[in-house]
Motif scaffolding. Sequence first.
Motif: not given
Lengths: 366, 212, 839
Positions: B187-188, B190-191, B194, C12, C650, C654, C707-711
């Motif tokens: 879930a965390s 990206g791209g 998901r 989520p 999440p 995001r 946008v590629i998000t990493e948490l």
Amino acid sequence: MMRLPYFRYHAPRTVAEAADLLSKGDAMIVAGGTDLLPNMKRRQQVPGTLVGLRNIAELRGISNGDPSTKLRVAPSLSRGDGLMIGAGVTLTELVRDVRLRQGYGGQAPVTGPYAGLWQAARQVATPQLRNMGTIGGNLCLDTRCNYYDQNYEWRKAIDFCMKKDGETCWVATSSPKCLAVSSTDTAPALVSLGAGVTLASATGTRHLPLADLYQNDGIHYLTRRPDEILTAVHLPRLDGWRSTYWKLRRRGAFDFPVLGVACALKLDRSGTVEAARIVLGAVASRPLESSNGAAALVGHALTDEAIAHAADAAAQPARPMDNTDYTLHWRKRVTRDFVTYALRELRGDDTRELRRRVARQELLTM
Amino acid sequence: MRIPHAHITLTVNGEPTEVAFAPYKTLLEVLREDLNLCGTKHGCELGECGACAVLLDGQPVLSCLVLGVECEGRRVTTVEGLASEGRLHPLQETFADLGAAQCGYCTPGILVTAKALLDEHPRPTRDQIRDALSGNLCRCTGYQQIFEAVEAAIAVEVPVADGRRSVLDTREHSARGPSEREDASEASGGGAPRALKNAASASGVGVGPHAK
Amino acid sequence: MAATSFKTIGKPRRRVDGRAKVTGQTKFADDLMLPRMVHCKLLRSTLPHARVVRIDASRALAHPGVHLVMTGRDFPIPYGILPVSQDEHALAIDRVRFVGDPVAAVIARDELTAFDALDLIDVEYEPLRTFADPEESLTHSTPRIHDYGDAGNIHKIVSLGFGDVEQAFADADHVFEDTFFYQGSTHLPIEQHAAVAAKDPDGKLVLWSSTQTPHYVHRALAKALAIPAAHVRVIATPNGGGFGGKSDPFNHEVVIAKAAMLLDRPVKICLTREEVFYCHRGRHPVLMHFKTGVKRDGTITGLHVKTLLDGGAYGSYGVASTFYTGALQTVTYHIPTYHFQGCRVFTNKPPCGPKRGHGTPQSRFGQEIQLDKIAETLSLDPAELRLRIVERPDTLTANYLRIGTIGLAECIRRVTHAADWSSTYRKLPPGHGVGIACSSYLSGAGLPIYWNDMPHSGVQLKLDRSGGVTAFCGATEIGQGSDDVLVACVAEILGIDPIDIRAVTGDTDLTPVDLGSYSSRVTLMMGNAAIQAAERARDLLAEAVASKINVPKDRLVFAERRVFDAENPATGVAFSDAVCLAETMFGTIGTTGSYTPPRSAAKFKGGGVGPSPTYSYSAAIVEVTVEPSTGWIDVPRVWIAHDIGRALNPTLVRGQVEGSVYMALGEALMEEQTFRRLPPRLSHALVHKFPSMLEYKSPTTMDMPDVITELVEAPDPRGPFGAKEVGQGPLLPVMPAVANAVYDAIGVRIDEVPITPEKILKALDAKAAGKTPRYGPSRFPDIAWPETLQVPPPWEGGDGTAVNDQRRSVPDTRERHGASASAPGVGPRRYEKVGPRER
């Protein structure tokens, strides 16, 4: 919320009826409303009467042009029947018309003769605004200026300007005429295609080349009289021609052009330019045709050298002023780059990636 | 200058409607102030933001630039008209589930615009979605979750035909989202992958506490 | 209890207010329509700086449909968000300070009538000299825009020293000096500010408003209208976007409040977009100078930052903004000596204030670009350089900020891996580039805006026999998801579903105080308060259930809407039955929770800005393409990693990250709040260049990259379930990363935002001409700085006080009252049990 002022509203069903209403004065035409209504909300225009054109069936629809129309338009271009576009056709209807898209599927090389018009109409404002705005409205779009397209109180704060309620053109305080900018996308494209228009009034109709609809004065930017209605746009048949339109703006939607480059070319079998037209938008108070730029191409193949030569010549008359987005020096300077892009695309270069970066889209055909 | 009220009949969200209003009003003002349909928002009233989009005869337009007096006999759909027979439109489900509405202010305009897109192109590409929504500014989301929600709604719309829609309806009553099965790392991330995952889970196979 | 066993937290989920928002049922302020409601419009100054000589409203008052016309005389009492700058009047009394400053108000039967009547108000002005540029305000002390401030037209000027930076520069292998400019920008929430005021049936004032800070509006209304605060109710309607722009008490709120009381009718105002630009309170334009000493290995020996802020016409949060331009440099990288000098001046433009990142993005921009230059000079990979100098967790910085967990190194590793940094940086073809930058942000301001020792956030729970729970909190939903955080925290502790909980928020009559949706404080502070309230409720229920089913209290589990024996899950009761049992045993079940941040270690004057319970961290990589012939810039992709501590939901996290990247790219590439001054010999005009959504360029869908998000999730014990902030921090690294990527692409430095094609082309021209390949400010003006407050850093034996301050430190009233039982820098003891580890 910004509110319109009070106005009387009429919805005639025929052009004749509309012309009659207009002849009584203090009236303005509203078609899509996307140009006039914001201006009214900002109190730039406060007509007592609005004549709505949306119920006039004869203004809608695109048909194969009438060869009997005695258009004295750019004779070298005007052969055969072409297309007749009702002034009330929305920009969405226009870009969806298969006759306009023919030969253009979003891929290079662009071969369709009307591709430039399609690209121009496709890049006007936003999808919603294209659903509302008409081709007639876009051709008659009020000239734009950062000193003018402002609310009443803002304009009061600068003591108004020459175009509305004031004396001075703040863009250039010594200028004897208003320097507001022609900001229509479709006009440069249509001028490059040698289009003509029909104007109707209570006293009759007249046809004229679209180029002659405009004059280089921010206030009196149209030769249309206030009592005239633009009823139709005539596109000549353009066998063997190809055209394109490149638009400069900050964002991939919403924004008016701060530079528009419309090019139309006819090439012979050997790839030599037989005829050419280069028209710039948003660099003056009218679409600006560069005959020098076009002349530099005729008789030459589209080599890098010929393109560079033509781009230099075409960009030369551009006179951007400090009244739109981006600095005027940069807009002036990149004019030749944009002419180059257009000519390279017409040569058959694959410009999709460049389009994606500059227009932020490949111009989808949906 | 004062002029008497205008009076028109039109169809609003499928219902024949009569309304009288001050004649200078735009469709936006008529909807909000005279028909009490405040779901349609406004951010500029000049056609510069897209917040006021509604469907007029099925096409997205900006209600702030449509004269009320020009709406006689026309068909208007607002966000209030998206749900039918007690069921939210798939776009409403996916927008709520996938974070496509943050402050929610641009949401009504985007929802009706996206509905018109799906009505015409049931399976739009990401580029088509991007393009169709290019007249709607959103300051909260960065648009990505909006695109994903539209894509997820495509996935949702297909099962409707084979009767799996009911899963969605139960989910509406739960605050648990459709992506519950995703673990945190997925879930965390990206791209695009998901987005596909969301789309798949939004098709609603056995999610939410009531579906267990 | 392991993270994976959470039922609500970390999953989520559809946000609790999601359905209302997609059905158009969320009631924003302008959606309120009350019987007999009348409408207000404000007449605004058309001069940038003038004395108001005379106002004649008689023609407007006689206009049909006009009920009331008000002027400055109706509002003698000033107000303002900060106690030290109470410099605003609802309507100008004798002076207007920018084009757009309100002068009079018309209340009429409808908005058009009110608008038409504005033109019937005659105002006579006497123009005064205008100040358009901060350097003008520095050099000309008269006329003063305000009769307060540190000197002339200087609002605030500060100088803080932490250790000997000059010695540090002498000890360094290299010393870098750079000047940067960060242009102003505005929030541009799609919802324009709106408010409705009414006199309630008891004769008391109610104000509904799209405000982020109902508590502060409450205080301001009581003060400005001289009404007992207990007779004022402020209800924050859900905000259609805030971003900091709705954090001040606004003149329109004060005006309609008074009008409603006078007329005894509801009064509405909804600002036009142009007026929203005049409210502003946006990003300060900041000119800044960075001087950094480094060792060959990249170790920083010292940093000296100077900032000059263009404050606009009023104080707003400006004192805090000034300090914020220097506060957070030390929390990302280890900086042993630090000198900060900041100066905010007044100008005749709409007031600047807090925009997402409040005062810190500007100096973060300078710091991160300079680091890129340092890395190049030292032949270090800029990601590697940053990894070398990342500050250590649980550290007290040179300027006495207590850092909690630091996920920055992990952010850098995650983002470089995702973007394949090692094979792209300095390896892409000409015209293509990547850049990296990092940042940090507060998880809530450690101090309230007015000095007090009370909690910053309170939550009350009411448990119904039905099993339904109502959670009350003053927090304000501005789209960030605060209602969802509130509900999620309570649901997790009580083992029920979020749908079982109703959130009642942002209402000063009904809800306990929360200071507001600013400084990224709500999740941490309200979340901790909610957990405390829920744990207290859980304790009551557990006691009652334990007694009923004869199971030890500590063996009870709250989950799946049941309370049951952990060793024998079949034994238990439904949650609703548990409430009934507890109500039988204790009476009506209601509990409270509150949160007060830990005491700051900084005791010097100005040390109140910067402390936070903990800090979030972000790292971003931006990819750009640049056309060398035009300077045209395009951003196809952004990778960002954010240290969130724990993502409570999440989906929303995001959204905050991507939304931050969006707003950051707007600032980086195209947004600017700029002004136009007409030729002074012809006109006094000094106007906003384009107060419209068309010409203020907010990126569209077409302009937004992937946008590629990493948490990065490393729970911080100070946060609820380990959570830190996400609403602001991820904005910060993007702008410098764009600038660094442009350098990677074409070898020119753009040392200011927005980074436009024009500037890039000018820098390319300079490069071609053999000059410095750069575009940006060339100098920082000479400013008469005050004596530097010398605060020895902790490692030099400092105690957080200034050695040369006559007044020494601010007395720590909390210690005196014994209100805090905690050691410095550690969360109050009563919250140490908060979170999953204890459960």
